[in-house]
Motif scaffolding. Structure first.
Motif, PDB file in Angstrom:
ATOM      1  N   THR A  85      22.331  31.350 -65.787  1.00 38.80           N
ATOM      2  CA  THR A  85      21.527  30.829 -64.662  1.00 38.80           C
ATOM      3  C   THR A  85      20.780  32.093 -64.216  1.00 38.80           C
ATOM      4  N   GLU A  86      19.572  32.128 -63.459  1.00 41.36           N
ATOM      5  CA  GLU A  86      18.742  33.127 -63.239  1.00 41.36           C
ATOM      6  C   GLU A  86      18.673  33.343 -61.570  1.00 41.36           C
ATOM      7  N   GLY A  87      18.221  34.610 -61.239  1.00 42.94           N
ATOM      8  CA  GLY A  87      17.931  35.032 -59.977  1.00 42.94           C
ATOM      9  C   GLY A  87      17.965  34.005 -58.789  1.00 42.94           C
ATOM     10  N   THR A  88      17.098  33.109 -58.909  1.00 39.27           N
ATOM     11  CA  THR A  88      16.592  31.951 -58.108  1.00 39.27           C
ATOM     12  C   THR A  88      17.754  31.240 -57.806  1.00 39.27           C
ATOM     13  N   GLN A  89      18.295  30.611 -59.085  1.00 38.56           N
ATOM     14  CA  GLN A  89      19.511  29.588 -58.997  1.00 38.56           C
ATOM     15  C   GLN A  89      20.654  30.628 -58.316  1.00 38.56           C
ATOM     16  N   TRP A  90      20.940  31.636 -58.465  1.00 41.83           N
ATOM     17  CA  TRP A  90      22.061  32.364 -58.047  1.00 41.83           C
ATOM     18  C   TRP A  90      22.023  32.432 -56.554  1.00 41.83           C
ATOM     19  N   MET A  91      21.188  32.001 -55.920  1.00 43.73           N
ATOM     20  CA  MET A  91      21.113  32.161 -54.213  1.00 43.73           C
ATOM     21  C   MET A  91      21.297  30.705 -53.676  1.00 43.73           C
ATOM     22  N   GLY A 210      33.803  41.147 -45.807  1.00 38.99           N
ATOM     23  CA  GLY A 210      33.260  39.999 -44.980  1.00 38.99           C
ATOM     24  C   GLY A 210      32.018  39.626 -45.565  1.00 38.99           C
ATOM     25  N   MET A 211      31.266  40.572 -46.443  1.00 43.84           N
ATOM     26  CA  MET A 211      30.068  40.464 -46.920  1.00 43.84           C
ATOM     27  C   MET A 211      29.989  39.219 -47.729  1.00 43.84           C
ATOM     28  N   VAL A 212      29.043  38.362 -47.497  1.00 47.99           N
ATOM     29  CA  VAL A 212      28.884  37.029 -48.284  1.00 47.99           C
ATOM     30  C   VAL A 212      27.629  37.192 -49.262  1.00 47.99           C
ATOM     31  N   ALA A 213      27.873  36.554 -50.339  1.00 42.93           N
ATOM     32  CA  ALA A 213      26.820  36.700 -51.340  1.00 42.93           C
ATOM     33  C   ALA A 213      26.783  35.249 -52.218  1.00 42.93           C
ATOM     34  N   ALA A 214      25.941  35.093 -53.245  1.00 42.17           N
ATOM     35  CA  ALA A 214      26.044  34.176 -54.039  1.00 42.17           C
ATOM     36  C   ALA A 214      25.858  34.338 -55.339  1.00 42.17           C
ATOM     37  N   GLY A 215      26.342  33.380 -56.454  1.00 41.30           N
ATOM     38  CA  GLY A 215      26.167  33.982 -57.709  1.00 41.30           C
ATOM     39  C   GLY A 215      26.998  33.186 -58.679  1.00 41.30           C
ATOM     40  N   ASN A 298      13.295  23.897 -71.041  1.00 37.33           N
ATOM     41  CA  ASN A 298      12.480  24.972 -71.258  1.00 37.33           C
ATOM     42  C   ASN A 298      13.684  26.290 -71.906  1.00 37.33           C
ATOM     43  N   ARG A 299      14.935  25.606 -72.253  1.00 36.98           N
ATOM     44  CA  ARG A 299      16.003  26.295 -72.856  1.00 36.98           C
ATOM     45  C   ARG A 299      16.365  27.310 -71.832  1.00 36.98           C
ATOM     46  N   GLN A 300      16.651  26.790 -70.582  1.00 38.69           N
ATOM     47  CA  GLN A 300      17.126  27.374 -69.475  1.00 38.69           C
ATOM     48  C   GLN A 300      18.386  26.700 -69.116  1.00 38.69           C
ATOM     49  N   ALA A 301      19.525  27.595 -68.740  1.00 40.82           N
ATOM     50  CA  ALA A 301      20.721  27.139 -68.295  1.00 40.82           C
ATOM     51  C   ALA A 301      20.681  26.245 -67.014  1.00 40.82           C
ATOM     52  N   ILE A 302      21.674  25.198 -66.839  1.00 38.51           N
ATOM     53  CA  ILE A 302      21.873  24.484 -65.714  1.00 38.51           C
ATOM     54  C   ILE A 302      23.347  24.728 -65.552  1.00 38.51           C
ATOM     55  N   SER A 303      23.863  25.104 -64.494  1.00 38.41           N
ATOM     56  CA  SER A 303      25.338  25.556 -64.106  1.00 38.41           C
ATOM     57  C   SER A 303      25.565  25.568 -62.801  1.00 38.41           C
ATOM     58  N   ASP A 304      26.702  25.751 -62.416  1.00 36.80           N
ATOM     59  CA  ASP A 304      27.150  25.865 -61.062  1.00 36.80           C
ATOM     60  C   ASP A 304      26.894  27.259 -60.313  1.00 36.80           C
ATOM     61  N   ILE A 305      26.936  27.175 -59.357  1.00 44.62           N
ATOM     62  CA  ILE A 305      26.823  28.534 -58.373  1.00 44.62           C
ATOM     63  C   ILE A 305      27.537  28.578 -57.306  1.00 44.62           C
ATOM     64  N   GLY A 323      32.890  28.488 -51.678  1.00 47.82           N
ATOM     65  CA  GLY A 323      31.757  27.197 -51.901  1.00 47.82           C
ATOM     66  C   GLY A 323      31.160  27.285 -53.166  1.00 47.82           C
ATOM     67  N   ARG A 324      30.826  25.985 -53.524  1.00 42.66           N
ATOM     68  CA  ARG A 324      30.284  25.673 -54.950  1.00 42.66           C
ATOM     69  C   ARG A 324      29.389  24.807 -54.786  1.00 42.66           C
ATOM     70  N   THR A 325      28.178  25.157 -55.481  1.00 45.55           N
ATOM     71  CA  THR A 325      27.125  24.028 -55.824  1.00 45.55           C
ATOM     72  C   THR A 325      27.069  23.585 -57.188  1.00 45.55           C
ATOM     73  N   GLU A 326      27.307  22.251 -57.787  1.00 43.48           N
ATOM     74  CA  GLU A 326      27.379  22.222 -58.997  1.00 43.48           C
ATOM     75  C   GLU A 326      26.024  21.801 -59.787  1.00 43.48           C
ATOM     76  N   GLY A 327      25.934  22.289 -60.964  1.00 46.64           N
ATOM     77  CA  GLY A 327      24.508  21.755 -61.631  1.00 46.64           C
ATOM     78  C   GLY A 327      23.348  22.088 -61.225  1.00 46.64           C
ATOM     79  N   VAL A 328      23.038  23.415 -60.541  1.00 47.06           N
ATOM     80  CA  VAL A 328      21.885  24.084 -60.181  1.00 47.06           C
ATOM     81  C   VAL A 328      21.038  23.932 -61.364  1.00 47.06           C
TER      82      VAL A 328
END
Length: 356
Positions: A85-91, A210-215, A298-305, A323-328
């Protein structure tokens, strides 16, 4: 070996700049006569190799870890594939968490000024602005060492710092921010809360817990595939990081796809790799985090974040998923044309209303 054929590996290195990445890719194709490239790492490099792949016949470029959105979102190349997955999806989910759960309604953005952070900021602000959040943007050149002027510009009424920096840049900012007594909560980009930062010692550690992030990954994950991956990584590189970095994870994930497609065609790369590329388009598998991976048109991954938080795990700083967002998807669940109409990520797009 695949199909009785030995796989030969040739390695080249870049420096996160597109010109060098392109020169190394040309050398691999034109002098070493490789059939498949796995790489590169950085966002602008990925766009350069995407464009180069369009000039090639019978060769395939599979991404390494680069995460600029437009590498695959706009004007994709038929022989460039990205299974990470790419930078936009990771957030995905982070802007909502910051606004609703942290109560951070105005953030100071400290980000590197190039393609990958643009994608990360886009992904965060896509949710955050819709909820009413305000963002003060503070951009810095890649490889900045002195953040004093940026720290001085952080507004007094900011509720948190959104830090979209990686490696030594992130370490330099947090060290200097800690030294001047900065105490705002830190919301990290996907490469901020990474092993480069977690494994370092210094005053920045005061701000990390305590720093939060996503990816796409978290150090602490009970999935058996992740535990096996980490164990194998530590055995192979005993002097490496405590846990595989996001880049190790992404390169590994993309390599899994290549090997599975080669197995599918028995190592046959004839007919300008037509059967191999078709196999790549249809590969579906589970990555080391236990998340399913498949490609869009477009040959781009769809996956969980994953939403992550840095915790002190018996004296070692690690990221833990909460937390988990599936199939982004790359369009963040929006219809493609509607998402494309939002425009390409840039230092000015998107923008929130002024801070209130």
């Amino acid at each position: 070996t695949v199909g009785g054929r030995t796989i030969e590996w040739t390695r080249e290195s870049s420096d996160a700049t597109p010109d060098v990445a392109l020169a190394r890719a040309r050398k691999l194709i034109e002098q070493d006569e490789v059939d498949i490239i796995i790489g590169p790492l950085s966002g602008a490099e990925g766009i350069a190799l995407r464009d180069y792949s369009r000039t090639l016949t019978g060769r395939t470029i599979v991404n390494g870890s680069s995460g600029a959105a437009d590498t695959t979102l706009r004007d994709p190349s038929p022989n460039f594939f990205r299974f990470n997955t790419e930078g936009t999806q990771w957030m995905a989910g982070l802007g909502t968490h910051a606004y609703n759960d942290m109560g951070a309604h105005h953030v100071a953005l400290v980000a590197a000024d190039y393609a990958f952070p643009y994608a990360q900021v886009f992904g965060f602000m896509h949710e955050y602005c819709e909820l009413g959040g305000a963002v003060t943007k503070l951009w810095s050149p890649l490889n900045t060492t002195d953040f004093s002027s940026i720290i001085a510009q952080i507004p007094d009424d900011a509720d948190a710092v959104l830090l979209i920096q990686g490696g030594t840049d992130a370490l330099a900012f947090l060290t200097q921010y800690a030294e001047v007594g900065g105490d705002l909560p830190i919301i990290g980009g996907s490469i901020t809360a990474d092993q480069t930062l977690l494994s370092a010692r210094g005053p920045h550690q005061r701000l990390m817990e305590g720093m939060v992030a996503a990816g796409p990954i978290a150090d602490l994950n009970d999935d058996p595939q992740w535990l096996e991956f980490v164990a194998n990584y530590r055995e192979r590189w005993p002097d490496g990081f405590d846990s595989p970095s996001i880049h190790a994870f992404n390169y590994y994930t993309n390599t899994i796809a290549v090997l599975q497609a080669l197995e599918e065609v028995g190592g046959d790369l004839s007919d300008n790799q037509a059967a191999f590329q078709e196999a790549l388009r249809n590969v579906e598998f589970t990555n080391p985090m236990g998340a399913s991976v498949r490609l869009d048109d477009n040959r781009q991954a769809i996956s969980d974040i994953y939403l992550t938080r840095i915790v002190n795990d018996n004296g070692t700083m690690r990221t833990q998923a909460f937390g988990r967002t599936e199939g982004v998807s790359q369009t963040m669940g929006m219809p493609t044309e509607e998402f494309l109409a939002l425009g390409s990520p840039s230092r000015d797009n998107p923008d929130c209303p002024p801070a209130r």
